[in-house]
Write an enzyme that holds these catalytic residues in place. Structure first.
Site, PDB file in Angstrom:
ATOM      1  N   ASP A  47      37.915  32.687  36.599  1.00  0.00           N
ATOM      2  CA  ASP A  47      38.303  33.049  38.050  1.00  0.00           C
ATOM      3  C   ASP A  47      37.278  33.953  38.859  1.00  0.00           C
ATOM      4  OD1 ASP A  47      40.789  34.481  39.203  1.00  0.00           O
ATOM      5  OD2 ASP A  47      39.379  35.814  39.473  1.00  0.00           O
ATOM      6  N   TYR A  52      34.304  37.638  46.099  1.00  0.00           N
ATOM      7  CA  TYR A  52      32.964  38.473  45.126  1.00  0.00           C
ATOM      8  C   TYR A  52      31.819  37.837  45.534  1.00  0.00           C
ATOM      9  CZ  TYR A  52      37.478  39.189  42.403  1.00  0.00           C
ATOM     10  OH  TYR A  52      38.800  39.229  41.709  1.00  0.00           O
ATOM     11  N   LYS A  77      39.557  32.795  45.367  1.00  0.00           N
ATOM     12  CA  LYS A  77      40.947  32.806  46.453  1.00  0.00           C
ATOM     13  C   LYS A  77      39.957  32.861  47.329  1.00  0.00           C
ATOM     14  CE  LYS A  77      41.195  35.606  42.589  1.00  0.00           C
ATOM     15  NZ  LYS A  77      39.833  36.284  42.067  1.00  0.00           N
ATOM     16  N   HIS A 110      44.324  36.263  48.177  1.00  0.00           N
ATOM     17  CA  HIS A 110      43.921  37.489  47.505  1.00  0.00           C
ATOM     18  C   HIS A 110      44.795  38.775  47.677  1.00  0.00           C
ATOM     19  CE1 HIS A 110      39.619  38.286  46.258  1.00  0.00           C
ATOM     20  NE2 HIS A 110      40.495  39.452  45.967  1.00  0.00           N
TER      21      HIS A 110
HETATM   22  P1  NAD Z   1      38.423  44.701  33.693  1.00  0.00           P
HETATM   23  O1  NAD Z   1      40.045  45.344  33.017  1.00  0.00           O
HETATM   24  O2  NAD Z   1      38.367  43.089  32.672  1.00  0.00           O
HETATM   25  O3  NAD Z   1      36.926  45.334  32.548  1.00  0.00           O
HETATM   26  C1  NAD Z   1      36.170  44.949  32.937  1.00  0.00           C
HETATM   27  C2  NAD Z   1      35.003  46.252  32.682  1.00  0.00           C
HETATM   28  O4  NAD Z   1      35.731  46.691  31.062  1.00  0.00           O
HETATM   29  C3  NAD Z   1      33.781  45.935  31.946  1.00  0.00           C
HETATM   30  O5  NAD Z   1      32.812  46.391  32.941  1.00  0.00           O
HETATM   31  C4  NAD Z   1      33.093  46.266  30.705  1.00  0.00           C
HETATM   32  O6  NAD Z   1      32.459  47.868  30.881  1.00  0.00           O
HETATM   33  C5  NAD Z   1      34.720  46.841  30.071  1.00  0.00           C
HETATM   34  N1  NAD Z   1      34.611  45.869  29.478  1.00  0.00           N
HETATM   35  C6  NAD Z   1      33.812  44.645  29.129  1.00  0.00           C
HETATM   36  N2  NAD Z   1      34.826  44.516  27.842  1.00  0.00           N
HETATM   37  C7  NAD Z   1      34.535  44.841  27.115  1.00  0.00           C
HETATM   38  C8  NAD Z   1      34.788  45.134  25.873  1.00  0.00           C
HETATM   39  N3  NAD Z   1      35.473  44.220  24.609  1.00  0.00           N
HETATM   40  N4  NAD Z   1      34.408  45.749  25.418  1.00  0.00           N
HETATM   41  C9  NAD Z   1      34.567  47.447  25.621  1.00  0.00           C
HETATM   42  N5  NAD Z   1      34.529  47.931  27.097  1.00  0.00           N
HETATM   43  C10 NAD Z   1      34.884  46.231  27.737  1.00  0.00           C
HETATM   44  O7  NAD Z   1      38.374  44.777  35.210  1.00  0.00           O
HETATM   45  P2  NAD Z   1      38.332  43.973  36.287  1.00  0.00           P
HETATM   46  O8  NAD Z   1      36.459  43.317  36.131  1.00  0.00           O
HETATM   47  O9  NAD Z   1      38.300  44.938  37.595  1.00  0.00           O
HETATM   48  O10 NAD Z   1      39.531  43.014  36.477  1.00  0.00           O
HETATM   49  C11 NAD Z   1      38.824  41.272  35.607  1.00  0.00           C
HETATM   50  C12 NAD Z   1      39.070  40.162  36.300  1.00  0.00           C
HETATM   51  O11 NAD Z   1      40.401  40.331  36.967  1.00  0.00           O
HETATM   52  C13 NAD Z   1      37.406  40.498  37.771  1.00  0.00           C
HETATM   53  O12 NAD Z   1      36.606  40.487  37.152  1.00  0.00           O
HETATM   54  C14 NAD Z   1      38.686  39.718  38.556  1.00  0.00           C
HETATM   55  O13 NAD Z   1      38.144  37.968  38.144  1.00  0.00           O
HETATM   56  C15 NAD Z   1      39.797  39.970  38.631  1.00  0.00           C
HETATM   57  N6  NAD Z   1      40.034  41.094  39.532  1.00  0.00           N
HETATM   58  C16 NAD Z   1      40.895  40.852  40.940  1.00  0.00           C
HETATM   59  C17 NAD Z   1      41.583  41.438  41.610  1.00  0.00           C
HETATM   60  C18 NAD Z   1      42.234  41.097  43.001  1.00  0.00           C
HETATM   61  O14 NAD Z   1      42.691  41.708  43.715  1.00  0.00           O
HETATM   62  N7  NAD Z   1      43.227  39.571  42.321  1.00  0.00           N
HETATM   63  C19 NAD Z   1      41.176  42.888  41.588  1.00  0.00           C
HETATM   64  C20 NAD Z   1      40.337  43.115  40.145  1.00  0.00           C
HETATM   65  C21 NAD Z   1      39.475  42.400  39.641  1.00  0.00           C
END
Ligand code: NAD
Length: 278
Positions: A47, A52, A77, A110
């Protein structure tokens, strides 16, 4: 429990893996390294987004993986400043070029950016690109039901996916049910709820983790899957990237799911899609 490891069928017949690798806030170089790791470890959905700034790195990783193109599900997106028929078309061409692919598996709007009032036209541009074979599936992100209704009334098509903020602190129960009624797959962003809270230390999560011999993150990812959502956790660390995919060998009980549902606060961590900020 094993059926959740199978891909999910979208309303247009395209099949999509239920777990993907998220790449928000990871630049080109790091995204190339981490996406290569994710693909090596077995992820088959990546994704990204125009916004980004890492589509080049993601595309290089997909190419370097040596996997046939049709084995990797690529989502990107269109950003808010490219709404409208012609701008969306140009944005799509830019994303395809940076990613180095001939087609996208899923192209999302997006944000609805309601003050521009162009999201239905933007969605129609994605449907047109689908007709041409440049996009396999047309979806959206951060849309409220009112935005989805309008897209449907103006284009005649329900988006295949709505990628929304969703985690146990903001569990979107009503929206999930509404999506299910309309054949739209819910994909959870920010699934680990790590932006503000300490979700992974909450008692219902740690208790289920101890009961199943799994990690708190695995319990939360499993909670998403058992609620019927696709999920795209992000980590830059190889051991966590692997951990987040190893969720098909246990099943949360109804009681464990309900206890985690009880963490809902009703507060978003991100922007309200109906507001004026986006
Ligand atoms: P997430 O909930 O995936 O959290 C990421 C954080 O969780 C990491 O930086 C890390 O610190 C921690 N983490 C990950 N795996 C772990 C584990 N096994 N144990 C402990 N901690 C852990 O948050 P995110 O990155 O904001 O969201 C995931 C994805 O969603 C993004 O990378 C992006 O691709 C997408 N996204 C989309 C939108 C949108 O507006 N469409 C907005 C935000 C994110």
């Amino acid at each position: 429990m094993s059926e959740l490891s199978a891909p999910i069928e979208l309303n247009d017949g395209v099949v999509m893996p239920r777990i993907g690798y998220g790449t928000y806030k990871v630049g080109d170089d790091e995204s190339q390294r981490t996406v290569e790791t994710a693909l090596e470890l077995g992820y088959r959905l990546v994704d990204t987004a125009e916004m980004y700034g890492n589509e080049l790195g993601v595309g290089r990783a997909v190419a370097a993986s040596g996997l046939p193109r049709d084995e990797v599900f690529v989502t990107t997106k269109v950003w808010n400043d490219h709404h409208g028929r012609d701008a969306t078309r140009r944005a799509l061409e830019g994303s395809l070029e940076r990613l180095g692919v001939d087609y996208l598996d899923l192209y999302l709007i997006h944000w609805p950016s309601p003050k521009q009032g162009l999201y239905s036209e933007t969605f129609q541009a994605i449907l047109d690109a689908k007709e041409e074979g440049l996009v396999r599936s047309a979806g959206v992100s951060n849309f409220l039901p009112e935005h989805l209704e309008r897209v449907h009334s103006e284009t005649g098509v329900w988006p295949s996916v709505n990628q929304i903020e969703l985690h146990p602190y903001f569990n979107q129960a009503e929206t999930r049910a509404w999506h299910a009624e309309h054949g739209i797959v819910t994909e959870s962003w920010g699934p680990l709820g790590q932006r503000t809270g300490s979700l992974l230390a909450e008692e219902p999560v740690t208790a289920a983790a101890a009961a199943h011999g799994k990690s708190p993150a695995q319990v939360v990812i499993r909670w998403h899957l058992q609620h019927g959502c696709a999920v795209i956790p992000k980590s830059a660390r190889a051991e966590r990237i692997a951990e987040n995919l190893a969720v098909f060998d246990f099943e949360l009980t109804d009681e464990e799911l309900a206890a985690i549902d009880g963490l809902h606060t009703g507060r978003r961590q991100g922007i309200d899609p109906g507001g004026s900020e986006r």
